[in-house]
Scaffold this motif. Structure first.
Motif, PDB file in Angstrom:
ATOM      1  N   PRO A  48       1.100  -1.147  -0.670  1.00 44.63           N
ATOM      2  CA  PRO A  48       0.052   0.728  -0.044  1.00 44.63           C
ATOM      3  C   PRO A  48       0.728   1.519  -0.053  1.00 44.63           C
ATOM      4  O   PRO A  48       1.789   1.034   0.610  1.00 44.63           O
ATOM      5  N   GLU A  50       1.728   5.204   0.879  1.00 45.15           N
ATOM      6  CA  GLU A  50       1.044   6.496   1.771  1.00 45.15           C
ATOM      7  C   GLU A  50       0.343   7.755   1.451  1.00 45.15           C
ATOM      8  O   GLU A  50      -0.235   8.192   2.509  1.00 45.15           O
ATOM      9  N   ASP A  56      -8.939   7.674   3.739  1.00 46.45           N
ATOM     10  CA  ASP A  56      -7.839   7.802   4.980  1.00 46.45           C
ATOM     11  C   ASP A  56      -7.842   9.374   5.439  1.00 46.45           C
ATOM     12  O   ASP A  56      -7.652  10.175   6.675  1.00 46.45           O
ATOM     13  N   THR A 248       7.014   5.135   3.919  1.00 45.94           N
ATOM     14  CA  THR A 248       5.845   3.873   4.483  1.00 45.94           C
ATOM     15  C   THR A 248       5.095   4.959   5.286  1.00 45.94           C
ATOM     16  O   THR A 248       5.825   5.967   5.782  1.00 45.94           O
ATOM     17  N   ARG A 249       3.646   4.377   5.964  1.00 47.92           N
ATOM     18  CA  ARG A 249       3.080   5.140   6.430  1.00 47.92           C
ATOM     19  C   ARG A 249       3.226   5.457   8.107  1.00 47.92           C
ATOM     20  O   ARG A 249       2.980   6.011   9.048  1.00 47.92           O
ATOM     21  N   LYS A 338      -4.545   2.500  12.580  1.00 47.74           N
ATOM     22  CA  LYS A 338      -4.791   3.585  11.129  1.00 47.74           C
ATOM     23  C   LYS A 338      -6.072   4.578  11.607  1.00 47.74           C
ATOM     24  O   LYS A 338      -6.926   3.679  12.241  1.00 47.74           O
ATOM     25  N   THR A 340      -8.570   7.018   9.625  1.00 53.59           N
ATOM     26  CA  THR A 340      -9.287   7.013   9.072  1.00 53.59           C
ATOM     27  C   THR A 340     -10.318   8.345   8.748  1.00 53.59           C
ATOM     28  O   THR A 340     -10.441   8.379   9.839  1.00 53.59           O
ATOM     29  N   THR A 352      -0.050   0.277   6.513  1.00 54.50           N
ATOM     30  CA  THR A 352      -1.021   1.418   6.865  1.00 54.50           C
ATOM     31  C   THR A 352      -1.667   1.896   7.627  1.00 54.50           C
ATOM     32  O   THR A 352      -2.116   2.455   7.926  1.00 54.50           O
TER      33      THR A 352
END
Length: 655
Positions: A48, A50, A56, A248-249, A338, A340, A352
């Motif tokens: 995935p 970022e 998100d 990456t996230r 995460k 969102t 993610t």
């Protein structure tokens, strides 16, 4: 309750004033420095991005609403927070600064008193981050986050005292410097309020960092969409303002030793998250089933549960608070969290997720899998910007080498692209300088050489370092019996020879008297597993009558070993600090106590000495060297420890 499984191991640029050029912001000895003075599920097959997606981020970001708030003359300002966040991540290191950081020569140039800890003070490198830690306290938070925190405090009945005690540490966190706080009284040792203040501070700081990172990316996405096809858009490649992400996230890594502590932190994280970001908490039911609801953290229920257990258990209160639940001692876990536009998701895919919460052993397992299987990797650790190691003292009772391995794995160049737009990655990530921007917080009830080494060798944040320094009164008054404690100092020529010198002193000065005596009930207490193994092998070579009570003892053997020792069938019991930490049994039949090495946890010392309550002479011999100063001062007090270390005499008696 069985002891948890544990793995064994052997063990942008601005001109500076003349003063700043001399010292350097990060406190490294640097003659030329242009540094400005500025305040879970791992799906390895997925890659995935970022990049911002519709799932998100909200249509109206927090930054939009906050701008409206300022326009409407609301009093709370986000300027201070933007300054710290933006300045920290947009600063460009030059090669001379990198070279200076890599030398790891830290100069602690300032000292300020702590608040609510009269025996401690803060020391730091470079410029003093804040001579008054109450200044710029909660203004560092995003208004939405700050407002929600106030509402949470009001709803839970938190006092103004709780808020005022949180402010200094939160202000320090917002400076983005590395911090080592090793005098944190944990919740399980009647330090619930203090522990909660520190936890709230670093969780608020983490949420603030995550939400600001998201706001910046949303802002840039809109600019790019608005200018698509224009000349301005074509210049994006040369504009660092649009470089707003890492490889990456995940931005926050929180290392915790036990599942019971993790449950407490996750529950508090959910409470501190503004309502907008937790309209839905996905997989909360799964989390509660796996780790417990955490209802015992409610004040009234916690008191009732603790009291009811203490009535039926011989275990001390701190043991009950730390290991009271069935799965609290689980030291193998890892989940991603995460955020969102619909809420927050627990057990998010690690790539993610915004926050990863794990135990050292949980991450070590993932690292091992990545090393053994080419299709797997741990690239989600490449862009960690805030590392928090809480309850580090408990990790010392597990396997500290796991912590070192995890930290060494952070901020490495990833093995794959993982769908991230390379043109949006911050330059210092591409330069391999991410570790110089990572903030590390190490929190615990005490320190030791291994923790100091991690802080000095692996925490290279250009913002500098802040650490706590304390003086101690000692724990000798907590001994309930009139035990005569004879401290014997052995000399060492070098650190390398310390272990051999200790064993030599024991074998030449201590053991012959034990061997020639007909007295049974001799307990030998060793702090580390390494010392335990050496003593075990030595005693066996001397054909000594010994029973073993180490941390890896099988549960069905404990009663047998204790019985053998109590009845005098075995003359010597070899007992370890970790065995005491994880089992906390009362050992009966101790008539003579040899403390081969002082315990790391000072609260254990009175408990071990009190084992002599059934003895007639109540004598105890304690071995120490000048390298044991950190442990010694926590037990006998700072003043006495200095005298014992520097004195020409080598024997000291406490009675």
């Amino acid at each position: 309750m069985g002891a948890p499984k544990r793995h064994r191991s052997t063990r942008d640029e601005e001109k500076l004033t003349a003063k700043q050029r001399k010292t350097g912001k990060h406190g490294v000895d640097d003659s030329v420095s242009p540094r400005s003075d500025i305040a879970g599920n791992d799906k390895d097959h997925e890659e995935p991005s970022e990049d911002a997606g519709e799932d998100d981020y909200d249509v109206i970001s927090d930054s939009d609403e906050e701008a409206m708030s300022v326009a409407n003359n609301q009093t709370l300002s986000d300027a201070s927070s933007n300054s710290n966040f933006d300045n920290h991540l947009s600063y460009k290191l030059v090669s001379t600064e990198v070279d200076s950081l890599l030398k790891r020569k830290w100069k602690y140039t300032w000292k300020v008193p702590t608040i609510n800890m009269s025996n401690c003070h803060w020391r730091g490198t470079g410029e003093c981050i804040n001579k008054d830690l109450e200044t710029n306290s909660l203004s560092v938070l995003k208004p939405r986050l700050y407002k929600h925190w106030l509402e949470s405090c009001k709803a839970s009945g938190s006092s103004e005292s709780h808020q005022s005690k949180l402010r200094p540490f939160l202000s320090m966190c917002s400076s983005y410097c590395d911090i080592m706080h090793y005098n944190k009284k944990p919740f399980y040792l009647k330090g619930l309020e203090e522990d909660s203040n520190i936890m709230d501070a670093y969780l608020l700081h983490s949420l603030n960092h995550v939400f600001k990172s998201k706001d910046l990316m949303v802002k840039n996405e809109r600019k790019l969409a608005k200018n698509q096809g224009s000349v301005e858009c074509k210049s994006v490649d040369d504009d660092d303002a649009y470089r707003d992400r890492g490889f990456t996230r995940p931005k926050i890594l929180l290392l915790l030793p036990l599942a019971g502590i993790m449950r407490r932190v996750v529950k508090r994280l959910i409470k501190l998250t503004p309502t907008k970001h937790k309209a839905i908490v996905e997989d909360l039911e799964r989390f509660c089933e796996e780790f417990g609801s955490g209802r015992s953290e409610d004040k009234d229920e916690d008191d009732d549960i603790e009291n009811s257990k203490l009535k039926t258990s011989g275990k001390p209160a701190d043991f009950q608070a730390l290991f009271g639940r069935g799965d609290d001692n689980n030291d193998h876990f890892m989940i991603g969290i995460k955020y969102t536009n619909r809420g927050m998701k627990l057990y998010g895919d690690f790539y993610t997720s915004d926050i990863i919460i794990a135990s050292p052993l949980g991450l070590i397992t993932k690292i091992g899998e990545a090393e053994g299987q080419k299709e797997k990797d741990v690239d989600y650790l490449s862009s960690i910007e805030i590392l928090i190691i809480d309850h580090a003292d408990v990790m010392l009772m597990q396997n500290w080498s796991h912590v070192n391995t995890v930290v060494e794995q952070l901020n490495k160049l990833p093995s794959k692209q993982h769908g991230t737009d390379v043109m949006r990655i911050r330059p210092w990530y591409l330069d391999g300088h991410a570790r110089f921007y990572r903030q590390t917080l190490i929190l615990g009830s005490h320190t030791n050489p291994e923790m100091n080494a991690l802080f000095n060798q692996h925490c290279l944040n250009y913002q500098g370092k802040v650490k706590l320094e304390c003086t101690y009164k000692g724990v000798l008054p907590k001994i309930l019996i009139q035990a005569r404690q004879i401290y014997e100092r052995f000399d060492i020529e070098s650190i390398v020879e310390a272990d051999n010198a200790r064993l030599k002193y024991f074998s030449e000065k201590i053991f012959p008297k034990i061997k020639d005596s007909i007295q049974d009930g001799v307990m030998i207490f060793a702090s580390s597993y390494f010392e335990y193994v050496r003593l075990r092998n030595y005693l066996k070579s001397q054909s000594a009558s010994v029973c073993l009570f180490g941390e890896y003892i099988k549960r069905n053997e404990i009663s047998h070993v204790r019985g053998e020792f109590f009845r005098g069938e075995k003359k010597i019991m070899l007992y370890t600090e970790r065995a005491h930490f994880y089992y906390r049994y009362k050992i009966r039949g101790v008539k003579n106590l040899i403390v081969y090495s002082l315990p790391e946890r000072e609260e254990f010392y009175p408990q071990i000495i009190n084992f002599l309550e059934e003895s007639d002479n109540m004598n105890c011999r304690v071995l120490f060297s000048r390298l044991d100063n950190l442990r010694l001062e926590r037990i006998v007090g700072t003043t006495a420890a200095k005298r014992m270390i520097n004195s020409d005499k080598g024997v000291f008696v406490f009675a």
